[in-house]
Design a protein around this motif. Sequence first.
Motif, mmCIF file in Angstrom:
data_model
loop_
_atom_site.group_PDB
_atom_site.id
_atom_site.type_symbol
_atom_site.label_atom_id
_atom_site.label_comp_id
_atom_site.label_asym_id
_atom_site.label_seq_id
_atom_site.Cartn_x
_atom_site.Cartn_y
_atom_site.Cartn_z
ATOM 1 N N GLU A 105 -1.013 -2.379 -7.431
ATOM 2 C CA GLU A 105 -0.610 -1.050 -6.765
ATOM 3 C C GLU A 105 -0.011 -1.588 -5.238
ATOM 4 O OE1 GLU A 105 -3.825 1.365 -6.170
ATOM 5 O OE2 GLU A 105 -3.757 2.084 -8.224
ATOM 6 N N PRO A 106 0.687 -1.057 -4.561
ATOM 7 C CA PRO A 106 1.243 -1.500 -3.188
ATOM 8 C C PRO A 106 0.065 -1.216 -2.320
ATOM 9 C CG PRO A 106 2.227 0.435 -3.572
ATOM 10 C CD PRO A 106 1.896 0.018 -4.955
ATOM 11 N N PHE A 107 0.099 -2.321 -1.277
ATOM 12 C CA PHE A 107 -0.787 -1.858 -0.156
ATOM 13 C C PHE A 107 -0.016 -1.435 1.113
ATOM 14 C CE2 PHE A 107 -2.716 -3.527 3.925
ATOM 15 C CZ PHE A 107 -3.792 -2.689 3.737
ATOM 16 N N PHE A 108 -0.287 -0.336 1.559
ATOM 17 C CA PHE A 108 0.844 0.357 2.681
ATOM 18 C C PHE A 108 -0.022 -0.143 4.034
ATOM 19 C CE2 PHE A 108 2.026 2.753 -1.196
ATOM 20 C CZ PHE A 108 3.107 3.179 -0.693
ATOM 21 N N LEU A 109 0.842 -0.560 4.905
ATOM 22 C CA LEU A 109 0.600 -1.145 6.219
ATOM 23 C C LEU A 109 1.365 -0.399 7.207
ATOM 24 C CD1 LEU A 109 -0.685 -3.456 7.909
ATOM 25 C CD2 LEU A 109 1.260 -4.845 7.487
ATOM 26 N N ILE A 110 0.870 0.519 7.621
ATOM 27 C CA ILE A 110 1.287 1.723 8.461
ATOM 28 C C ILE A 110 0.758 1.727 9.983
ATOM 29 C CG2 ILE A 110 1.804 4.027 8.680
ATOM 30 C CD1 ILE A 110 1.668 4.416 5.713
ATOM 31 N N ASP A 111 1.494 1.369 10.860
ATOM 32 C CA ASP A 111 1.259 1.500 12.338
ATOM 33 C C ASP A 111 0.193 0.286 12.668
ATOM 34 O OD1 ASP A 111 2.836 3.548 12.457
ATOM 35 O OD2 ASP A 111 1.256 4.917 12.608
ATOM 36 N N ARG A 112 -0.686 -0.044 12.032
ATOM 37 C CA ARG A 112 -1.753 -0.895 12.408
ATOM 38 C C ARG A 112 -2.336 -1.584 11.223
ATOM 39 N NH1 ARG A 112 -6.917 0.887 11.633
ATOM 40 N NH2 ARG A 112 -7.577 -0.886 12.770
ATOM 41 N N PHE A 113 -2.815 -2.890 11.256
ATOM 42 C CA PHE A 113 -3.429 -3.684 9.915
ATOM 43 C C PHE A 113 -4.952 -3.610 10.109
ATOM 44 C CE2 PHE A 113 -4.904 -7.871 8.687
ATOM 45 C CZ PHE A 113 -4.864 -7.427 7.189
#
Length: 280
Positions: free
Chosen positions: A260-268
């Motif tokens: 599955e994709p890992f979503f990196l949104i705004d901050r890690f």
Amino acid sequence: MIPEFHYQVDWRSPGVHPGPHRSAQYGGGYEFAGHVPLTANPDPRNLDIRATLHDPFGQLMVRTFRQRSAIPVYVVADLSASMGFRGTTSKIELLAGFIASVAYAAYRTGDSFGFIGCDSTIRWDFFLPLRWHKGAVPELLQGLQNLRPEGKSAAGLDKVAPYLGKQRALVFLVSDFHFALDRLDALLNTLVRHDVVPVVLWDSAEYERLPSWGLVHFVDPETGVRRRLFMRPALRDKIRASFAKRRDDLGELCTLYGREPFFLIDRFDPDALTRYFYQT
């Protein structure tokens, strides 16, 4: 301080260098692999009396073990113009921080690390050969933080596979994936030899922080096309829904290729990435 996460793989490394991962190599590990005659593995320290007594040919039998091995770890990143977006944060700065964390995690784990950046072609000025690095590869990170992405596409990603080597690697494929799904399908197919973690780097300002009413100017950074829209609640909800559908579509496609994709949104969030590896 570099955020630290932990990773694991569920396949056996074919690598000969010692490391922390399960291996296909025989050696001085603790994972029992079977019995062989002493002539095939002349190490009398592993002599097994019981197996010797039960051998129908009367051969001296020794225990064999599998060693633990290192794996190659790569970050392959989209450096096209869309990755230059600045909203809640800077995508490029977020990417640089993520690369630092992966490089540090590989170093702490005992694995080698490499980086390949691409826009319409492979950016050799941002190419980092596979090696054992200590720290966060400061020259690469400094270069990325000063980068102003201008590439008109991410087509260079399609040319990466031959530069990842023949040994199976853990590959973090980082992009906003703002391109057609059939292109992503073809890209993942070129990388099928490897264990690919798709990392979707988005900014919530692209779809969440939109006004309910008013004129909004949109610019496609890769084509230069500008549009002026009169924002209203229905249009705002439509944009949000399109991103939600895109998220589902990316998840469905990437899962077909193993992860599955890992979503990196705004901050890690390093803890979220650790859970990604240990819960999937």
